[in-house]
Design a protein around this motif. Sequence first.
Motif, PDB file in Angstrom:
ATOM      1  N   ILE A 123       1.373  -0.884   0.083  1.00 48.50           N
ATOM      2  CA  ILE A 123      -0.057  -0.351   0.273  1.00 48.50           C
ATOM      3  C   ILE A 123       0.521   1.241   0.023  1.00 48.50           C
ATOM      4  O   ILE A 123       1.983   1.554   0.969  1.00 48.50           O
ATOM      5  CB  ILE A 123      -1.013   0.170   0.846  1.00 48.50           C
ATOM      6  N   TYR A 130       6.137   3.819  -0.969  1.00 43.87           N
ATOM      7  CA  TYR A 130       5.814   3.497  -0.146  1.00 43.87           C
ATOM      8  C   TYR A 130       6.654   2.611   0.771  1.00 43.87           C
ATOM      9  O   TYR A 130       8.042   3.064   0.546  1.00 43.87           O
ATOM     10  CB  TYR A 130       5.568   2.244  -0.873  1.00 43.87           C
ATOM     11  N   THR A 177      -3.837   7.016  -2.247  1.00 47.13           N
ATOM     12  CA  THR A 177      -3.562   6.332  -1.156  1.00 47.13           C
ATOM     13  C   THR A 177      -3.881   4.856  -2.262  1.00 47.13           C
ATOM     14  O   THR A 177      -4.812   4.567  -3.106  1.00 47.13           O
ATOM     15  CB  THR A 177      -4.208   5.007  -0.627  1.00 47.13           C
ATOM     16  N   THR A 194      -2.922   0.400  -3.707  1.00 41.13           N
ATOM     17  CA  THR A 194      -2.767  -1.236  -4.000  1.00 41.13           C
ATOM     18  C   THR A 194      -1.794  -1.689  -4.730  1.00 41.13           C
ATOM     19  O   THR A 194      -2.631  -1.109  -5.706  1.00 41.13           O
ATOM     20  CB  THR A 194      -3.717  -2.239  -2.866  1.00 41.13           C
TER      21      THR A 194
END
Length: 72
Positions: A7, A26, A59, A61
């Motif tokens: 993430i 990250y 944000t 992933t």
Amino acid sequence: MSTQKYIGMVLWFGTADGAKYGFIEYKDELGKEQSIFFHKNKISKPSSLNLDRFTEGQTVTFLIMTTPQKDR
């Protein structure tokens, strides 16, 4: 080949000359800050998402896949 899920946060996303690319920050598995370059053409997504634009601070992933040097 190994795959690791992370993430992170979009640091920058540019669309100069139609090329859509950017950088994500990250923390690696040791907690060390890292950044990685990404290009929109390498993004897999559900067909319901429109990922033409990323915003600074967003944000995300993502997966990082690594292969042994001899397989590259």
